[in-house]
Design a protein around this motif. Sequence first.
Motif, PDB file in Angstrom:
ATOM      1  N   ILE A  56     -58.622 -25.968   1.571  1.00 35.24           N
ATOM      2  CA  ILE A  56     -59.475 -27.126   1.867  1.00 35.24           C
ATOM      3  C   ILE A  56     -58.580 -28.344   2.034  1.00 35.24           C
ATOM      4  O   ILE A  56     -57.720 -28.622   1.188  1.00 35.24           O
ATOM      5  CB  ILE A  56     -60.501 -27.370   0.745  1.00 35.24           C
ATOM      6  CG1 ILE A  56     -61.283 -26.100   0.428  1.00 35.24           C
ATOM      7  CG2 ILE A  56     -61.448 -28.503   1.109  1.00 35.24           C
ATOM      8  CD1 ILE A  56     -62.188 -26.230  -0.767  1.00 35.24           C
ATOM      9  N   THR A  57     -58.797 -29.065   3.112  1.00 35.79           N
ATOM     10  CA  THR A  57     -58.084 -30.322   3.358  1.00 35.79           C
ATOM     11  C   THR A  57     -59.103 -31.460   3.324  1.00 35.79           C
ATOM     12  O   THR A  57     -60.026 -31.500   4.138  1.00 35.79           O
ATOM     13  CB  THR A  57     -57.367 -30.295   4.711  1.00 35.79           C
ATOM     14  OG1 THR A  57     -56.473 -29.165   4.745  1.00 35.79           O
ATOM     15  CG2 THR A  57     -56.591 -31.573   4.926  1.00 35.79           C
ATOM     16  N   LEU A  58     -58.935 -32.349   2.387  1.00 34.28           N
ATOM     17  CA  LEU A  58     -59.897 -33.426   2.158  1.00 34.28           C
ATOM     18  C   LEU A  58     -59.313 -34.766   2.566  1.00 34.28           C
ATOM     19  O   LEU A  58     -58.083 -34.958   2.570  1.00 34.28           O
ATOM     20  CB  LEU A  58     -60.290 -33.483   0.669  1.00 34.28           C
ATOM     21  CG  LEU A  58     -60.938 -32.228   0.085  1.00 34.28           C
ATOM     22  CD1 LEU A  58     -61.155 -32.411  -1.410  1.00 34.28           C
ATOM     23  CD2 LEU A  58     -62.248 -31.932   0.780  1.00 34.28           C
ATOM     24  N   PRO A  59     -60.179 -35.722   2.895  1.00 31.69           N
ATOM     25  CA  PRO A  59     -59.687 -37.083   3.149  1.00 31.69           C
ATOM     26  C   PRO A  59     -59.185 -37.705   1.856  1.00 31.69           C
ATOM     27  O   PRO A  59     -59.574 -37.309   0.744  1.00 31.69           O
ATOM     28  CB  PRO A  59     -60.913 -37.811   3.703  1.00 31.69           C
ATOM     29  CG  PRO A  59     -62.077 -37.040   3.187  1.00 31.69           C
ATOM     30  CD  PRO A  59     -61.627 -35.610   3.117  1.00 31.69           C
ATOM     31  N   ALA A  60     -58.345 -38.669   1.996  1.00 33.02           N
ATOM     32  CA  ALA A  60     -57.780 -39.339   0.818  1.00 33.02           C
ATOM     33  C   ALA A  60     -58.884 -40.058   0.035  1.00 33.02           C
ATOM     34  O   ALA A  60     -59.855 -40.552   0.623  1.00 33.02           O
ATOM     35  CB  ALA A  60     -56.715 -40.332   1.248  1.00 33.02           C
ATOM     36  N   VAL A  70     -60.869 -20.008   5.447  1.00 27.59           N
ATOM     37  CA  VAL A  70     -61.296 -18.972   4.501  1.00 27.59           C
ATOM     38  C   VAL A  70     -60.655 -17.649   4.897  1.00 27.59           C
ATOM     39  O   VAL A  70     -60.698 -17.241   6.067  1.00 27.59           O
ATOM     40  CB  VAL A  70     -62.828 -18.835   4.476  1.00 27.59           C
ATOM     41  CG1 VAL A  70     -63.251 -17.741   3.491  1.00 27.59           C
ATOM     42  CG2 VAL A  70     -63.475 -20.174   4.127  1.00 27.59           C
ATOM     43  N   ASP A  71     -60.055 -16.956   3.950  1.00 25.46           N
ATOM     44  CA  ASP A  71     -59.501 -15.617   4.119  1.00 25.46           C
ATOM     45  C   ASP A  71     -60.294 -14.685   3.205  1.00 25.46           C
ATOM     46  O   ASP A  71     -60.004 -14.550   2.013  1.00 25.46           O
ATOM     47  CB  ASP A  71     -58.011 -15.613   3.760  1.00 25.46           C
ATOM     48  CG  ASP A  71     -57.350 -14.267   4.054  1.00 25.46           C
ATOM     49  OD1 ASP A  71     -58.069 -13.331   4.469  1.00 25.46           O
ATOM     50  OD2 ASP A  71     -56.126 -14.170   3.857  1.00 25.46           O
ATOM     51  N   GLU A  72     -61.305 -14.060   3.785  1.00 24.70           N
ATOM     52  CA  GLU A  72     -62.180 -13.216   2.992  1.00 24.70           C
ATOM     53  C   GLU A  72     -61.480 -11.957   2.498  1.00 24.70           C
ATOM     54  O   GLU A  72     -61.810 -11.434   1.434  1.00 24.70           O
ATOM     55  CB  GLU A  72     -63.416 -12.828   3.811  1.00 24.70           C
ATOM     56  CG  GLU A  72     -64.365 -13.980   4.109  1.00 24.70           C
ATOM     57  CD  GLU A  72     -65.088 -14.490   2.873  1.00 24.70           C
ATOM     58  OE1 GLU A  72     -65.001 -13.815   1.818  1.00 24.70           O
ATOM     59  OE2 GLU A  72     -65.710 -15.573   2.940  1.00 24.70           O
ATOM     60  N   GLN A 106     -61.754 -26.019  -7.279  1.00 25.83           N
ATOM     61  CA  GLN A 106     -61.201 -24.744  -7.729  1.00 25.83           C
ATOM     62  C   GLN A 106     -62.179 -24.021  -8.650  1.00 25.83           C
ATOM     63  O   GLN A 106     -62.382 -22.805  -8.523  1.00 25.83           O
ATOM     64  CB  GLN A 106     -59.867 -24.985  -8.448  1.00 25.83           C
ATOM     65  CG  GLN A 106     -58.735 -25.374  -7.511  1.00 25.83           C
ATOM     66  CD  GLN A 106     -57.448 -25.664  -8.260  1.00 25.83           C
ATOM     67  OE1 GLN A 106     -57.450 -25.797  -9.481  1.00 25.83           O
ATOM     68  NE2 GLN A 106     -56.352 -25.792  -7.524  1.00 25.83           N
ATOM     69  N   SER A 107     -62.809 -24.753  -9.548  1.00 17.35           N
ATOM     70  CA  SER A 107     -63.791 -24.125 -10.442  1.00 17.35           C
ATOM     71  C   SER A 107     -64.991 -23.614  -9.656  1.00 17.35           C
ATOM     72  O   SER A 107     -65.527 -22.527  -9.944  1.00 17.35           O
ATOM     73  CB  SER A 107     -64.238 -25.132 -11.502  1.00 17.35           C
ATOM     74  OG  SER A 107     -65.254 -24.607 -12.311  1.00 17.35           O
ATOM     75  N   LEU A 108     -65.401 -24.346  -8.617  1.00 16.85           N
ATOM     76  CA  LEU A 108     -66.558 -23.944  -7.820  1.00 16.85           C
ATOM     77  C   LEU A 108     -66.290 -22.659  -7.044  1.00 16.85           C
ATOM     78  O   LEU A 108     -67.089 -21.702  -7.087  1.00 16.85           O
ATOM     79  CB  LEU A 108     -66.935 -25.079  -6.877  1.00 16.85           C
ATOM     80  CG  LEU A 108     -68.066 -24.789  -5.880  1.00 16.85           C
ATOM     81  CD1 LEU A 108     -69.367 -24.496  -6.605  1.00 16.85           C
ATOM     82  CD2 LEU A 108     -68.224 -25.951  -4.903  1.00 16.85           C
ATOM     83  N   PHE A 109     -65.165 -22.613  -6.347  1.00 15.92           N
ATOM     84  CA  PHE A 109     -64.895 -21.448  -5.481  1.00 15.92           C
ATOM     85  C   PHE A 109     -64.453 -20.231  -6.297  1.00 15.92           C
ATOM     86  O   PHE A 109     -64.644 -19.096  -5.851  1.00 15.92           O
ATOM     87  CB  PHE A 109     -63.844 -21.798  -4.431  1.00 15.92           C
ATOM     88  CG  PHE A 109     -64.389 -22.669  -3.334  1.00 15.92           C
ATOM     89  CD1 PHE A 109     -65.229 -22.137  -2.363  1.00 15.92           C
ATOM     90  CD2 PHE A 109     -64.073 -24.025  -3.276  1.00 15.92           C
ATOM     91  CE1 PHE A 109     -65.737 -22.935  -1.353  1.00 15.92           C
ATOM     92  CE2 PHE A 109     -64.586 -24.814  -2.271  1.00 15.92           C
ATOM     93  CZ  PHE A 109     -65.423 -24.292  -1.307  1.00 15.92           C
TER      94      PHE A 109
END
Length: 253
Positions: A161-165, A152-154, A235-238
């Motif tokens: 975000i890096t998610l599992p496959a 996070v860069d405030e 993306q919509s959430l953040f």
Amino acid sequence: MAQSPDIDEPTREYPLALEEGAAPPAPAPTLEEQEAPRRIGGFARVLIFTGVVFALIVASCLGLRAVNVLPSFDNPFADKTTDRSQPVLLQSMRDLSRYVAADGTFQVIVDLQENKDNVPDFLVNQRTLFVGSGTVEEYVDFGQLSDKALTVDEANKKITITLPAPQQGQAALDMQKSYVVAEERGLLNRIGDAFKSDTNQQQRVYQLAQQRITEAANSSGLDQRAQANTEKMLQSLFVRLGYTTVTVSFDKP
């Protein structure tokens, strides 16, 4: 010659008796014979009257039943279903952190035949033609996120975000849309079915249908669709939380 007044004249009361070869007169009908047609006619009238009264009673009952005045009379020989199932037993419970990003519905036709070599099919043969319909889910397990998965860069309102496959679930057959088209049994198989049912054959057909659907889902592009849907969701959430730049990446499977 004058006749005595005490002697009846037969020629007056029985004129036919004087004729030579004449048949004797028919006897007069008795009182019972005279009353028989009257009794038959009276019985018919009573029968007709009874039928009319019964028809009126039935019509009245149907009319009262139509307006819900009388209770309905069910068929005494109607089919009856009795449910003697036992209460549901909870075997396990677990917490899930999966986000189901996509799913696909597939249909497969399974033609499974089991026979023996050098034996005619009309003796030993088990063939089942089954149409299976199932759904496969593609999900992202957020429970596998590491501590470094979120950056996070405030100051610049950036987040990475890096998610599992995405992972693919097992195909689940929809038994309301799956059905057996045809079954063939050899003579010896039918004799054996009379003593015991072969439930393993049905189980093998179901398992083969699930396997074929799962394999088809692997090459259907569900994983790419799951990645795109997950990225849009995050993306919509953040963005609603105030971040202007949201970068979502996935690990290699």
